[in-house]
Design a protein around this motif. Structure first.
Motif, mmCIF file in Angstrom:
data_model
loop_
_atom_site.group_PDB
_atom_site.id
_atom_site.type_symbol
_atom_site.label_atom_id
_atom_site.label_comp_id
_atom_site.label_asym_id
_atom_site.label_seq_id
_atom_site.Cartn_x
_atom_site.Cartn_y
_atom_site.Cartn_z
ATOM 1 N N VAL A 1 1.822 -8.539 -7.229
ATOM 2 C CA VAL A 1 2.523 -7.303 -6.869
ATOM 3 C C VAL A 1 2.811 -7.277 -5.375
ATOM 4 O O VAL A 1 3.928 -6.958 -4.934
ATOM 5 N N ARG A 2 1.810 -7.621 -4.587
ATOM 6 C CA ARG A 2 2.000 -7.613 -3.135
ATOM 7 C C ARG A 2 3.059 -8.613 -2.701
ATOM 8 O O ARG A 2 3.909 -8.310 -1.839
ATOM 9 N N SER A 3 3.059 -9.807 -3.284
ATOM 10 C CA SER A 3 4.042 -10.819 -2.878
ATOM 11 C C SER A 3 5.451 -10.418 -3.299
ATOM 12 O O SER A 3 6.426 -10.693 -2.587
ATOM 13 N N GLY A 4 5.581 -9.745 -4.459
ATOM 14 C CA GLY A 4 6.891 -9.261 -4.879
ATOM 15 C C GLY A 4 7.425 -8.211 -3.933
ATOM 16 O O GLY A 4 8.610 -8.211 -3.560
ATOM 17 N N ALA A 5 6.554 -7.297 -3.511
ATOM 18 C CA ALA A 5 6.967 -6.265 -2.557
ATOM 19 C C ALA A 5 7.322 -6.874 -1.209
ATOM 20 O O ALA A 5 8.301 -6.475 -0.561
ATOM 21 N N ALA A 6 6.532 -7.860 -0.781
ATOM 22 C CA ALA A 6 6.776 -8.476 0.518
ATOM 23 C C ALA A 6 8.107 -9.212 0.568
ATOM 24 O O ALA A 6 8.731 -9.333 1.633
ATOM 25 N N ALA A 7 8.565 -9.684 -0.598
ATOM 26 C CA ALA A 7 9.805 -10.466 -0.653
ATOM 27 C C ALA A 7 11.037 -9.589 -0.859
ATOM 28 O O ALA A 7 12.136 -10.126 -1.063
ATOM 29 N N SER A 8 10.881 -8.275 -0.786
ATOM 30 C CA SER A 8 11.981 -7.379 -1.145
ATOM 31 C C SER A 8 12.240 -6.327 -0.072
ATOM 32 O O SER A 8 11.409 -6.084 0.802
ATOM 33 N N ASP A 9 13.413 -5.711 -0.193
ATOM 34 C CA ASP A 9 13.814 -4.663 0.756
ATOM 35 C C ASP A 9 13.489 -3.264 0.252
ATOM 36 O O ASP A 9 13.591 -2.291 1.005
ATOM 37 N N ALA A 10 13.124 -3.153 -1.028
ATOM 38 C CA ALA A 10 12.778 -1.875 -1.631
ATOM 39 C C ALA A 10 11.969 -2.157 -2.891
ATOM 40 O O ALA A 10 12.062 -3.251 -3.464
ATOM 41 N N VAL A 11 11.186 -1.167 -3.331
ATOM 42 C CA VAL A 11 10.368 -1.332 -4.533
ATOM 43 C C VAL A 11 10.537 -0.119 -5.434
ATOM 44 O O VAL A 11 10.457 1.025 -4.969
ATOM 45 N N LEU A 12 10.784 -0.381 -6.718
ATOM 46 C CA LEU A 12 10.740 0.660 -7.750
ATOM 47 C C LEU A 12 9.535 0.356 -8.625
ATOM 48 O O LEU A 12 9.501 -0.668 -9.314
ATOM 49 N N HIS A 13 8.562 1.242 -8.613
ATOM 50 C CA HIS A 13 7.377 1.059 -9.459
ATOM 51 C C HIS A 13 7.574 1.869 -10.736
ATOM 52 O O HIS A 13 7.387 3.081 -10.757
ATOM 53 N N VAL A 14 7.946 1.168 -11.798
ATOM 54 C CA VAL A 14 8.263 1.806 -13.069
ATOM 55 C C VAL A 14 7.204 1.503 -14.126
ATOM 56 O O VAL A 14 7.054 2.225 -15.104
ATOM 57 N N ALA A 15 6.441 0.435 -13.921
ATOM 58 C CA ALA A 15 5.474 -0.014 -14.934
ATOM 59 C C ALA A 15 4.315 0.965 -15.064
ATOM 60 O O ALA A 15 3.868 1.573 -14.080
ATOM 61 N N PHE A 16 3.819 1.092 -16.299
ATOM 62 C CA PHE A 16 2.578 1.822 -16.572
ATOM 63 C C PHE A 16 2.047 1.321 -17.902
ATOM 64 O O PHE A 16 2.805 1.212 -18.874
ATOM 65 N N ARG A 17 0.761 1.006 -17.957
ATOM 66 C CA ARG A 17 0.154 0.523 -19.187
ATOM 67 C C ARG A 17 -0.108 1.701 -20.130
ATOM 68 O O ARG A 17 -1.025 2.485 -19.906
ATOM 69 N N HIS A 18 0.691 1.822 -21.163
ATOM 70 C CA HIS A 18 0.564 2.952 -22.092
ATOM 71 C C HIS A 18 -0.412 2.627 -23.216
ATOM 72 O O HIS A 18 -0.058 2.602 -24.389
ATOM 73 N N ASP A 19 -1.648 2.387 -22.826
ATOM 74 C CA ASP A 19 -2.720 2.198 -23.796
ATOM 75 C C ASP A 19 -3.524 3.487 -23.824
ATOM 76 O O ASP A 19 -4.389 3.726 -22.985
ATOM 77 N N TRP A 20 -3.199 4.342 -24.803
ATOM 78 C CA TRP A 20 -3.798 5.675 -24.818
ATOM 79 C C TRP A 20 -5.281 5.649 -25.146
ATOM 80 O O TRP A 20 -5.994 6.622 -24.902
ATOM 81 N N THR A 21 -5.775 4.540 -25.694
ATOM 82 C CA THR A 21 -7.210 4.436 -25.954
ATOM 83 C C THR A 21 -7.978 4.140 -24.670
ATOM 84 O O THR A 21 -9.201 4.296 -24.627
#
Length: 294
Positions: free
Chosen positions: A58-78
């Motif tokens: 995650v950190r390396s992806g952000a470092a290689a970019s000009d902006a970040v959209l954090h859309v992911a979320f683990r939808h494990d309701w248990t």
């Protein structure tokens, strides 16, 4: 501008990627599987292999970019509390990379901000021991450290295949043999079609404002009785009212949400970003579902 998107192969993220590319952005999408990598490449995005639990990716992806959209979320309701803690760590790790720069960071959250009235973008996020998601609260701490973050509050995002919390609501109705709502069923859930939500993320990036909160709400509130009625028709099961004290037993983890009245305004968001939702409404998508495949 190169934009790093977490959740790039997910329900919402997979719609955001072509929206951004069509507007001239370069996309770097996080993918944890070969299938996800292939779908991103086919969409015209660059692939960044990794996983939310691998914070270095995650950190390396952000470092290689000009902006970040954090859309992911683990939808494990248990394991909801664990998913919320993971989300917090991802947001903090990304913020640490972006701190000291003016690179935009859009953090996804929910619209659980008030009950019984039309909540606005100015309302603080929901704070409850029963709801441990702290995406927005974590973003606020980043603002205070100078990170150029904003928050996208999401309602029940839908098409004819998925509808946020309504998808597990359908599974519960099938398992219980009844489609239920609580009391008179007049409490409301806000909603928006997934293509409208994807466009709003792009608009929020186009007109980025640090510290902003946006409501991705096309319908301010759809009564739960209406939702349950359409589900009952689709599954061919009775539609029933249950007492509030029975909610936890009947709905399980959804008991916390099932009786909430979440009436949410998006007037500020529409005015600031020029957002005009055009997608089908929630009940239309629910009515057009293939219930045998859900």
């Amino acid at each position: 501008m190169r934009v790093f998107v977490t959740g790039a192969t997910g329900f919402i993220g997979s719609r955001i990627v072509p929206e951004l590319i069509g507007a001239g952005y370069q996309v770097l999408g996080l993918a944890r599987s070969d299938a996800g990598a292939r779908s991103l490449a086919a969409a015209g995005a660059d692939v960044h292999r990794g996983d939310l639990e691998d914070l270095e990716s995650v950190r390396s992806g952000a470092a290689a970019s000009d902006a970040v959209l954090h859309v992911a979320f683990r939808h494990d309701w248990t394991k909801f509390a664990e998913s919320c803690e993971l989300d917090k760590r991802v947001i903090e790790a990304t913020g640490a990379v972006l701190q000291g720069s003016s690179r935009p960071f859009i953090v996804s959250s929910g619209v659980g901000v008030a009950q019984g009235r039309a909540a606005t973008e100015d309302d603080p996020p929901l704070s409850s021991p029963s709801f441990p998601r702290v995406s927005e609260a974590t973003a606020i701490t980043l603002w205070e450290r100078g990170v150029h973050a904003s928050v996208m509050r999401l309602p029940q995002v839908h098409d004819t295949e998925k509808q946020g919390l309504i998808t597990p609501l359908i599974s519960i109705a099938r398992a219980k043999g009844v489609s239920a709502y609580i009391g008179d069923g007049h409490n409301r859930w806000p909603a928006a079609h997934v293509t409208d939500v994807a466009r709003l993320y792009r608009l929020a990036l186009d007109k980025f404002t640090a510290g902003a909160r946006y409501h991705a709400v096309a319908e301010e509130g759809v009564p739960l009785k209406d939702i349950a009625t359409v589900i009952g028709r689709g599954l061919n099961v009775p539609v029933v009212s249950i007492a509030p004290e029975q909610a936890q037993e009947h709905f399980g983890f959804l008991g916390f949400f099932a009786g909430r009245d979440a009436h949410i305004s998006s007037a500020q968001t529409r005015a600031k970003l020029g957002w005009k939702p055009t997608g089908p409404d929630l009940l239309t998508d629910l009515g057009n579902m293939r219930y045998t495949q859900v």
